[in-house]
Design an enzyme around this catalytic site. Structure first.
Site, PDB file in Angstrom:
ATOM      1  N   LYS A 205       6.207  -0.694   7.465  1.00 30.92           N
ATOM      2  CA  LYS A 205       5.886   0.552   7.407  1.00 30.92           C
ATOM      3  C   LYS A 205       7.105   1.562   7.242  1.00 30.92           C
ATOM      4  O   LYS A 205       7.866   1.726   7.966  1.00 30.92           O
ATOM      5  CB  LYS A 205       4.866   1.050   8.403  1.00 30.92           C
ATOM      6  CG  LYS A 205       4.149   2.014   7.871  1.00 30.92           C
ATOM      7  CD  LYS A 205       3.197   2.589   9.058  1.00 30.92           C
ATOM      8  CE  LYS A 205       2.008   3.365   8.788  1.00 30.92           C
ATOM      9  NZ  LYS A 205       0.959   2.948   8.157  1.00 30.92           N
TER      10      LYS A 205
ATOM     11  N   GLY B 254       0.736  -1.146  -0.042  1.00 31.85           N
ATOM     12  CA  GLY B 254       0.102  -0.084   0.014  1.00 31.85           C
ATOM     13  C   GLY B 254       0.854   1.245  -0.087  1.00 31.85           C
ATOM     14  O   GLY B 254       1.864   1.285   0.285  1.00 31.85           O
ATOM     15  N   ASN B 255       0.325   2.254  -0.471  1.00 35.31           N
ATOM     16  CA  ASN B 255       1.015   3.860  -0.458  1.00 35.31           C
ATOM     17  C   ASN B 255      -0.032   4.440   0.301  1.00 35.31           C
ATOM     18  O   ASN B 255      -1.095   4.917  -0.586  1.00 35.31           O
ATOM     19  CB  ASN B 255       1.289   3.708  -1.883  1.00 35.31           C
ATOM     20  CG  ASN B 255       2.168   5.007  -2.065  1.00 35.31           C
ATOM     21  OD1 ASN B 255       2.674   5.527  -1.227  1.00 35.31           O
ATOM     22  ND2 ASN B 255       2.147   5.829  -3.354  1.00 35.31           N
ATOM     23  N   GLY B 256       0.346   5.292   1.251  1.00 37.67           N
ATOM     24  CA  GLY B 256      -0.681   6.241   1.851  1.00 37.67           C
ATOM     25  C   GLY B 256       0.194   7.916   1.755  1.00 37.67           C
ATOM     26  O   GLY B 256       1.301   7.842   1.217  1.00 37.67           O
TER      27      GLY B 256
ATOM     28  N   PHE C 279       1.584   9.252   4.147  1.00 37.18           N
ATOM     29  CA  PHE C 279       2.771   9.548   4.959  1.00 37.18           C
ATOM     30  C   PHE C 279       3.767   8.286   4.825  1.00 37.18           C
ATOM     31  O   PHE C 279       4.887   8.375   5.455  1.00 37.18           O
ATOM     32  CB  PHE C 279       2.471   9.456   6.391  1.00 37.18           C
ATOM     33  CG  PHE C 279       1.650  10.560   6.826  1.00 37.18           C
ATOM     34  CD1 PHE C 279       1.925  11.929   6.604  1.00 37.18           C
ATOM     35  CD2 PHE C 279       0.156  10.225   7.114  1.00 37.18           C
ATOM     36  CE1 PHE C 279       0.848  12.878   6.886  1.00 37.18           C
ATOM     37  CE2 PHE C 279      -0.657  11.275   7.368  1.00 37.18           C
ATOM     38  CZ  PHE C 279      -0.333  12.608   7.271  1.00 37.18           C
ATOM     39  N   GLY C 280       3.769   7.503   3.784  1.00 32.56           N
ATOM     40  CA  GLY C 280       4.696   6.471   3.632  1.00 32.56           C
ATOM     41  C   GLY C 280       3.890   5.353   2.676  1.00 32.56           C
ATOM     42  O   GLY C 280       2.889   5.272   2.163  1.00 32.56           O
ATOM     43  N   GLU C 281       4.770   4.179   2.963  1.00 34.08           N
ATOM     44  CA  GLU C 281       4.315   2.853   2.320  1.00 34.08           C
ATOM     45  C   GLU C 281       4.406   1.702   3.273  1.00 34.08           C
ATOM     46  O   GLU C 281       4.967   1.851   4.188  1.00 34.08           O
ATOM     47  CB  GLU C 281       5.260   2.530   1.072  1.00 34.08           C
ATOM     48  CG  GLU C 281       5.413   3.626   0.039  1.00 34.08           C
ATOM     49  CD  GLU C 281       6.437   3.362  -1.092  1.00 34.08           C
ATOM     50  OE1 GLU C 281       6.250   3.561  -2.113  1.00 34.08           O
ATOM     51  OE2 GLU C 281       7.249   2.547  -0.713  1.00 34.08           O
ATOM     52  N   VAL C 282       3.509   0.676   2.836  1.00 39.12           N
ATOM     53  CA  VAL C 282       3.495  -0.575   3.454  1.00 39.12           C
ATOM     54  C   VAL C 282       4.058  -1.672   2.735  1.00 39.12           C
ATOM     55  O   VAL C 282       3.393  -1.770   1.680  1.00 39.12           O
ATOM     56  CB  VAL C 282       2.076  -0.851   4.044  1.00 39.12           C
ATOM     57  CG1 VAL C 282       2.343  -1.970   5.123  1.00 39.12           C
ATOM     58  CG2 VAL C 282       1.755   0.373   4.950  1.00 39.12           C
TER      59      VAL C 282
ATOM     60  N   ASP D  94      -6.893   7.553  15.490  1.00 36.81           N
ATOM     61  CA  ASP D  94      -7.043   7.482  14.016  1.00 36.81           C
ATOM     62  C   ASP D  94      -7.821   6.093  13.700  1.00 36.81           C
ATOM     63  O   ASP D  94      -7.300   5.454  13.115  1.00 36.81           O
ATOM     64  CB  ASP D  94      -6.039   7.635  13.475  1.00 36.81           C
ATOM     65  CG  ASP D  94      -5.832   7.685  11.973  1.00 36.81           C
ATOM     66  OD1 ASP D  94      -7.077   7.999  11.724  1.00 36.81           O
ATOM     67  OD2 ASP D  94      -5.056   7.979  11.264  1.00 36.81           O
TER      68      ASP D  94
END
Length: 537
Positions: free
Chosen positions: A299, A278-280, A282-285, A390
């Site tokens: 992460k 995944g790509n969010g 604030f960064g990637e997983v 969150d």
């Protein structure tokens, strides 16, 4: 030697007291364990004060030792008080470092040092080698902990989840510690009938003063093993005979190795990024490996997302949070770019699972059970006086068997991006955030409860964005004026009422997670016993 006292007369008919209703058991069956249900009566129009509610929340599987048990510390002695107890491996284990031992199920060990808690120094009687072994992979030889059917501290709801897993036949069973009676046990059996379909029955196993065990006084046994043998041969009043022990699954390790237990800042070179998940914002997983042999989730945070010093401070707290409904933090790389290493969940985020994965076909019972799991994890966070900040479906991860675990707890507080810290900025999750938190920065466990109410809408709408058709500014304004999302299509009114109570303007009027867990775990017996599956839910 079997039954100490076993009369051939018909077993006394007992009433089955289960989930708030009394039904006369048929035939020669014992009544199932009347485990008390910890919820107030729940009507469509009024819900009592949740905040004074106390439930015996079920804990996760701890077979022997591990983080939920204090029974494995100190000197290990035989029953006579001398020498060393031999331990037997309950599972296969592949060594991860040069310090620990590989072993096979059934291998026996002498324990040399148990002071490290979750990791013991041991000598294999098979190979003669010495090294560290995970303490929750072994049990004393000939103890009940070594039995396939013994599950230790497992709550009623988690017992039902495991027994109702796909592929278990009628008569699959397990024995666990009683949640309500110290020193007693519960026998849980998967059953089936025309009315209920697949379901689980629970029987209390009581202890005699002389150390024996019984379900009914007409059949008493010296050991639990003898009790299991007896009821494996005949139902003798139970719903059915005991056919096969429930599959345990591998216990969870809370550390990567004995070395990372205390020193869990690890070199970046020990990690290999294999597949981006995944790509969010604030960064990637990534799915990756540690030490070339242990699958983990990694992460990676964009530089500048948060201060490495603040992150390390928060991670010290996060590492201490250990619960089977929380994604376990294993290790960190604290120099930028920061890496956060956690357990790997193979089905990804709950949001993606609901929108594009297997979750699209799920009906209400599965969705409510997933919500109950999240509530159980949050009830632990509540007990630990921690805050998530969150909570939403994007931060819940899914594994095999629809297991849900909470991720990213506590990280939101550390984010330094202006588009986030402004709280009304583009990156801030306004639609999930309680008004007092969004407007004034008052984050508490009660603002997490608000977010949980929003997460419930995500579940029943299969991942729909909350407040459809409204932007963040409109949501903030409308919610302040008293607007609350209407009942989603096909969602029972009682579940929407629960959402509404999560969205009370006064945070103190919102329910506790302890209550939410209990209410959702017993939803289809206490609140919606007449539920019939519809087209969507």
């Amino acid at each position: 030697m079997g039954c100490v006292q076993c009369k051939d007369k018909e077993a006394t008919k007992l009433t089955e007291e289960r989930d708030g209703s009394l039904n006369q058991s048929s035939g020669y069956r014992y009544g199932t364990d009347p485990t008390p249900q910890h919820y107030p009566s729940f009507g469509v129009t009024s819900i009592p004060n949740y905040n004074n509610f106390h439930a015996a929340g079920g804990q996760g599987l701890t077979v022997f030792g591990g983080v939920n048990s204090s029974s494995h510390t100190g000197t290990l002695r035989t029953r006579g008080g001398t020498g060393v107890t031999l331990f037997v491996a309950l599972y296969d284990y592949e060594a991860r470092t040069e310090d620990d031992l590989s072993f096979h199920k059934g291998e026996k060990f002498q324990i040399l040092n148990s002071s490290e808690g979750d990791w013991w120094e041991a000598r294999s009687l098979t190979t003669g080698e010495t090294g560290y072994i995970p303490s929750n992979y072994v049990a004393p030889v000939d103890s009940i902990q070594a039995e396939e059917w013994y599950f230790g501290k497992l709550g009623r709801k988690d017992a039902e989840r495991q027994l109702l897993s796909f592929g278990n036949p009628r008569g699959t069973f397990l024995i666990r510690e009683s949640e309500t009676t110290k020193g007693a046990y519960s026998l849980s059996i998967r059953d089936w009938d025309d009315m209920k379909g697949d379901h689980v029955k629970h029987y209390k196993i009581r202890k005699l003063d002389n150390g024996g065990y019984y379900i009914t006084t007409r059949a008493q046994f010296e050991t639990l093993q003898q009790l299991v043998q007896h009821y494996s041969e005949r139902a003798a009043g139970l719903c059915c005979r005991l056919v096969v022990p429930c599959h345990k699954g591998m216990p969870r390790l809370t550390d990567l190795s004995v070395k990372t237990k205390d020193v869990w800042e690890i070199p970046r070179e020990s990690l290999q990024l294999i597949k981006r998940l995944g790509n969010g914002q604030f960064g990637e997983v990534w799915m990756g490996t540690w030490n070339g042999n242990t699958k983990v989730a990694i992460k990676t945070l964009k530089p500048g997302t948060m201060s490495p010093e603040s992150f390390l401070e928060e991670a010290q707290i996060m590492k201490k949070l250990k619960h089977d409904k929380l994604v376990q933090l294993y290790a960190v790389v604290s120099e930028e770019p920061i890496y956060i290493v956690t357990e790997y969940m193979n089905k990804g985020s709950l949001l993606d699972f609901l929108k594009d994965g297997e979750g699209r076909a799920l009906k209400l019972p599965n969705l409510v059970d997933m919500a109950a799991q999240v509530a159980a994890g949050m009830a632990y966070i509540e007990r630990m006086n921690y805050i998530h900040r969150d909570l939403r479906s994007a931060n819940i991860l899914v594994g095999n068997g629809l297991i849900c675990k909470i991720a990213d707890f506590g990280l939101a507080r550390l984010i330094e991006d202006n588009e986030y810290t402004a709280r009304q900025g583009a990156k801030f999750p306004i639609k999930w955030t309680a008004p007092e938190a969004a407007l004034y920065g008052r984050f508490t466990i009660k603002s997490d409860v608000w977010s949980f109410g929003i997460l419930l809408t995500e579940l029943v709408t299969k991942g729909r964005v909350p407040y459809p058709g409204m932007n963040n500014r409109e949501v903030l304004e409308q919610v302040e004026r008293g607007y609350r999302m209407p009942c989603p299509q096909d969602c029972p009114i009682s579940l929407h009422e629960l959402m509404i109570h999560c969205w009370k303007k006064d945070p103190e009027e919102r329910p506790t997670f302890e209550y939410l867990q209990s209410f959702l775990e017993d939803y289809f017996t206490a609140t919606e016993p007449q539920y019939q599956p519809g087209e969507n839910l």
